[in-house]
Structures are given as C-alpha cells and as structure tokens.
Design a protein around this motif. Structure first.
Motif, PDB file in Angstrom:
ATOM      1  N   THR A  84       0.797  -1.282  -0.033  1.00  0.00           N
ATOM      2  CA  THR A  84      -0.148  -0.015  -0.057  1.00  0.00           C
ATOM      3  C   THR A  84       0.877   1.341   0.098  1.00  0.00           C
ATOM      4  N   PRO A  85       1.747   1.537   0.896  1.00  0.00           N
ATOM      5  CA  PRO A  85       2.478   2.611   0.868  1.00  0.00           C
ATOM      6  C   PRO A  85       3.493   2.892  -0.572  1.00  0.00           C
ATOM      7  N   LEU A  86       3.764   1.840  -1.327  1.00  0.00           N
ATOM      8  CA  LEU A  86       4.422   2.001  -2.593  1.00  0.00           C
ATOM      9  C   LEU A  86       3.349   2.632  -3.642  1.00  0.00           C
ATOM     10  N   VAL A  87       2.117   1.931  -3.537  1.00  0.00           N
ATOM     11  CA  VAL A  87       1.110   2.361  -4.518  1.00  0.00           C
ATOM     12  C   VAL A  87       0.811   3.924  -4.097  1.00  0.00           C
ATOM     13  N   LYS A  88       0.605   4.367  -2.863  1.00  0.00           N
ATOM     14  CA  LYS A  88       0.402   5.546  -2.417  1.00  0.00           C
ATOM     15  C   LYS A  88       1.594   6.520  -3.003  1.00  0.00           C
ATOM     16  N   SER A  89       2.888   6.057  -2.921  1.00  0.00           N
ATOM     17  CA  SER A  89       3.826   6.908  -2.977  1.00  0.00           C
ATOM     18  C   SER A  89       4.115   7.018  -4.698  1.00  0.00           C
ATOM     19  N   ALA A  90       4.195   5.877  -5.335  1.00  0.00           N
ATOM     20  CA  ALA A  90       4.483   5.673  -6.716  1.00  0.00           C
ATOM     21  C   ALA A  90       3.415   6.079  -7.646  1.00  0.00           C
ATOM     22  N   GLY A  91       2.088   5.736  -7.342  1.00  0.00           N
ATOM     23  CA  GLY A  91       0.947   5.758  -8.121  1.00  0.00           C
ATOM     24  C   GLY A  91       0.585   4.415  -8.624  1.00  0.00           C
ATOM     25  N   ILE A  92      -0.543   4.539  -9.252  1.00  0.00           N
ATOM     26  CA  ILE A  92      -1.022   3.026  -9.781  1.00  0.00           C
ATOM     27  C   ILE A  92      -0.154   2.733 -11.033  1.00  0.00           C
ATOM     28  N   ALA A  93       0.440   3.565 -11.463  1.00  0.00           N
ATOM     29  CA  ALA A  93       1.318   3.471 -12.783  1.00  0.00           C
ATOM     30  C   ALA A  93       2.426   2.465 -12.404  1.00  0.00           C
ATOM     31  N   ALA A  94       2.801   2.367 -11.014  1.00  0.00           N
ATOM     32  CA  ALA A  94       3.698   1.344 -10.594  1.00  0.00           C
ATOM     33  C   ALA A  94       3.187  -0.188 -10.838  1.00  0.00           C
ATOM     34  N   VAL A  95       1.770  -0.215 -10.723  1.00  0.00           N
ATOM     35  CA  VAL A  95       1.284  -1.635 -11.271  1.00  0.00           C
ATOM     36  C   VAL A  95       1.677  -2.143 -12.413  1.00  0.00           C
ATOM     37  N   THR A  96       1.436  -1.187 -13.170  1.00  0.00           N
ATOM     38  CA  THR A  96       1.696  -1.333 -14.825  1.00  0.00           C
ATOM     39  C   THR A  96       3.429  -1.519 -14.971  1.00  0.00           C
ATOM     40  N   ALA A  97       4.251  -1.035 -14.384  1.00  0.00           N
ATOM     41  CA  ALA A  97       5.542  -1.131 -14.437  1.00  0.00           C
ATOM     42  C   ALA A  97       6.040  -2.193 -14.198  1.00  0.00           C
ATOM     43  N   ILE A  98       5.613  -2.814 -12.935  1.00  0.00           N
ATOM     44  CA  ILE A  98       6.083  -4.257 -12.354  1.00  0.00           C
ATOM     45  C   ILE A  98       5.449  -5.306 -13.254  1.00  0.00           C
ATOM     46  N   LYS A  99       4.110  -5.284 -13.752  1.00  0.00           N
ATOM     47  CA  LYS A  99       3.540  -6.176 -14.587  1.00  0.00           C
ATOM     48  C   LYS A  99       4.279  -6.390 -16.049  1.00  0.00           C
ATOM     49  N   ALA A 100       4.809  -5.137 -16.381  1.00  0.00           N
ATOM     50  CA  ALA A 100       5.303  -5.008 -17.916  1.00  0.00           C
ATOM     51  C   ALA A 100       6.939  -5.808 -17.660  1.00  0.00           C
ATOM     52  N   ALA A 101       7.436  -5.448 -16.354  1.00  0.00           N
ATOM     53  CA  ALA A 101       8.877  -6.096 -16.000  1.00  0.00           C
ATOM     54  C   ALA A 101       8.667  -7.620 -15.864  1.00  0.00           C
ATOM     55  N   HIS A 102       7.611  -8.050 -15.469  1.00  0.00           N
ATOM     56  CA  HIS A 102       7.477  -9.439 -14.942  1.00  0.00           C
ATOM     57  C   HIS A 102       6.060 -10.107 -15.443  1.00  0.00           C
ATOM     58  N   PRO A 103       5.765 -10.098 -16.830  1.00  0.00           N
ATOM     59  CA  PRO A 103       4.523 -10.434 -17.111  1.00  0.00           C
ATOM     60  C   PRO A 103       3.995 -11.873 -16.826  1.00  0.00           C
ATOM     61  N   ASP A 104       5.108 -12.650 -16.505  1.00  0.00           N
ATOM     62  CA  ASP A 104       4.800 -14.039 -16.103  1.00  0.00           C
ATOM     63  C   ASP A 104       4.275 -14.443 -14.692  1.00  0.00           C
ATOM     64  N   LYS A 105       4.607 -13.252 -13.885  1.00  0.00           N
ATOM     65  CA  LYS A 105       3.881 -13.200 -12.364  1.00  0.00           C
ATOM     66  C   LYS A 105       2.643 -12.765 -12.474  1.00  0.00           C
ATOM     67  N   LEU A 106       1.973 -13.202 -11.526  1.00  0.00           N
ATOM     68  CA  LEU A 106       0.681 -12.529 -10.873  1.00  0.00           C
ATOM     69  C   LEU A 106       1.210 -11.224 -10.061  1.00  0.00           C
ATOM     70  N   VAL A 107       0.462  -9.962 -10.441  1.00  0.00           N
ATOM     71  CA  VAL A 107       0.730  -8.828  -9.772  1.00  0.00           C
ATOM     72  C   VAL A 107      -0.531  -8.616  -8.885  1.00  0.00           C
TER      73      VAL A 107
END
Length: 209
Positions: A33-56
């Motif tokens: 939660t602190p990461l999402v609040k600090s970096a924004g929802i775009a962080a979800v997109t970035a993590i998924k793009a970096a690791h598309p084979d993992k559940l995010v």
C-alpha cells in the motif's frame, strides 16, 4: 501453496530492483500500500510489464468505492486487488463485480478485524472473493508477545480459502502450509534479508515442502 512477496518499499526503482532479485522464486509480486500511494497506480503497470509471467497484486486496501478502485488496478495490469474485509458488504460486492468483469481476483484483507474474525471471514467469503487474507499488520506484529499462531488457528477454523500475512518467515512458513493456506505472504523476511533472492528461494523451498 503459492509464495507472495510484499514489495514494501517506497519508490518504483527500488520495487523493480527487489522484484528482479526475487521474481524467479515467488508466484505473486505484491505492491504494498505505501508503494502504491507513493509511486501511484502506474507502478502496477511497470511491475507487470517487467514480469508479465508473474501475478501482480495491488494491495489497495479499498475501504469504499469497491468497483471503481478495483477497476483502476485491473486496468493498470493487476491480477489481484485487496478490499478491506471490515467494510460494507456492498463495497466488497463492487470489487468482486469488477473482478468478474476483468477476469481477475479480489482478496478480502482482514487486517484490524480481531473480534469475530472467523465469522467475518466466512461472511466475506460468501460475497465472492477469491480468498481471504488473514493479516496482522506491522503495528500489531510489533506488540510484545505477537504470534502468528492465532492467524493459523482462525484459518483452520474458518474453512474457506485463505492466505496468511504477518510473521511469515523461514521458521513459520511450514506451519502456514500445514494450516491449509493457499498463499503465504512474506515481507520483511525477504526484503529485509541481506540477500533477498536467497531468502525468497529458501521460503519457496519450505513452502512447497
């Protein structure tokens, strides 16, 4: 039992670096939660793009507007999102409806629910969440005498699909598996280790028996 790592850092570069260290050993990458609040929802997109084979997993801890917040996370690339288990049932239902729309999973987080926890776990499970996270937060874990044992007892008693978060580490993860959890969530045991990758590998080994 799957292994989930909580990326409990405060900026995206740190989250990406940590994810790169541990991804091969875990099943689910959780944006705390602190990461999402600090970096924004775009962080979800970035993590998924970096690791598309993992559940995010976007740990939004939604307390209102369940459908709206879940849709934000799913549109950003999340596979799972949290809604607070203590909130109004319609908030949970809204998040679940969004999950059905996108073909994604909603998890009810039971953090702060102590009295009547087993009963509430069973209630929210009936609302259609994929599983319930029995969760002791960092503040609760810091209290003298804290033990993961009560979380495991409640999971066994509830009789529904559940994950455990709060004190999962090398010497407790076997008991989490034995209690029947579908997911074990590790945070400090991984990101606080001198070698997060090695710590994640050890936890995964113990998680799978």
């Amino acid at each position: 039992m799957q292994l989930q790592v909580a990326l409990d850092v405060l900026d995206l570069p740190s989250a990406l670096a940590l994810a790169n260290q541990v991804a091969e050993h875990v099943d689910i990458l959780e944006l705390g939660t602190p990461l999402v609040k600090s970096a924004g929802i775009a962080a979800v997109t970035a993590i998924k793009a970096a690791h598309p084979d993992k559940l995010v997993f976007a740990d939004l801890k939604t307390a209102d507007a369940g459908a709206l917040e879940a849709e934000l996370a799913f549109e950003a690339g999340a596979d799972l999102v949290t809604v607070m288990g203590a909130v109004d049932d319609d908030t949970v239902r809204g998040a679940v409806a969004a999950g059905e729309k996108y073909g994604k999973q909603v998890v009810a987080d039971m953090i702060s629910v102590v009295d009547g926890r087993v009963a509430r776990i069973r209630e929210v499970a009936k609302l259609g969440v994929s599983f319930v996270e029995i969760h002791a937060g960092l503040d609760e874990q810091a209290r003298p005498g804290y033990s993961i044992a009560q979380l495991l007892t409640d999971g066994r008693e509830a009789g529904v699909a559940f994950s455990i978060a709060g004190g999962v580490k090398a010497d407790t993860i076997a008991s989490v598996r034995e209690a029947g959890a579908v997911v074990a969530v590790a945070g400090g045991a991984i990101y606080g280790a001198a070698d997060p990758g090695a710590a994640a590998a050890e936890l995964k080994k113990r998680a799978t028996g």
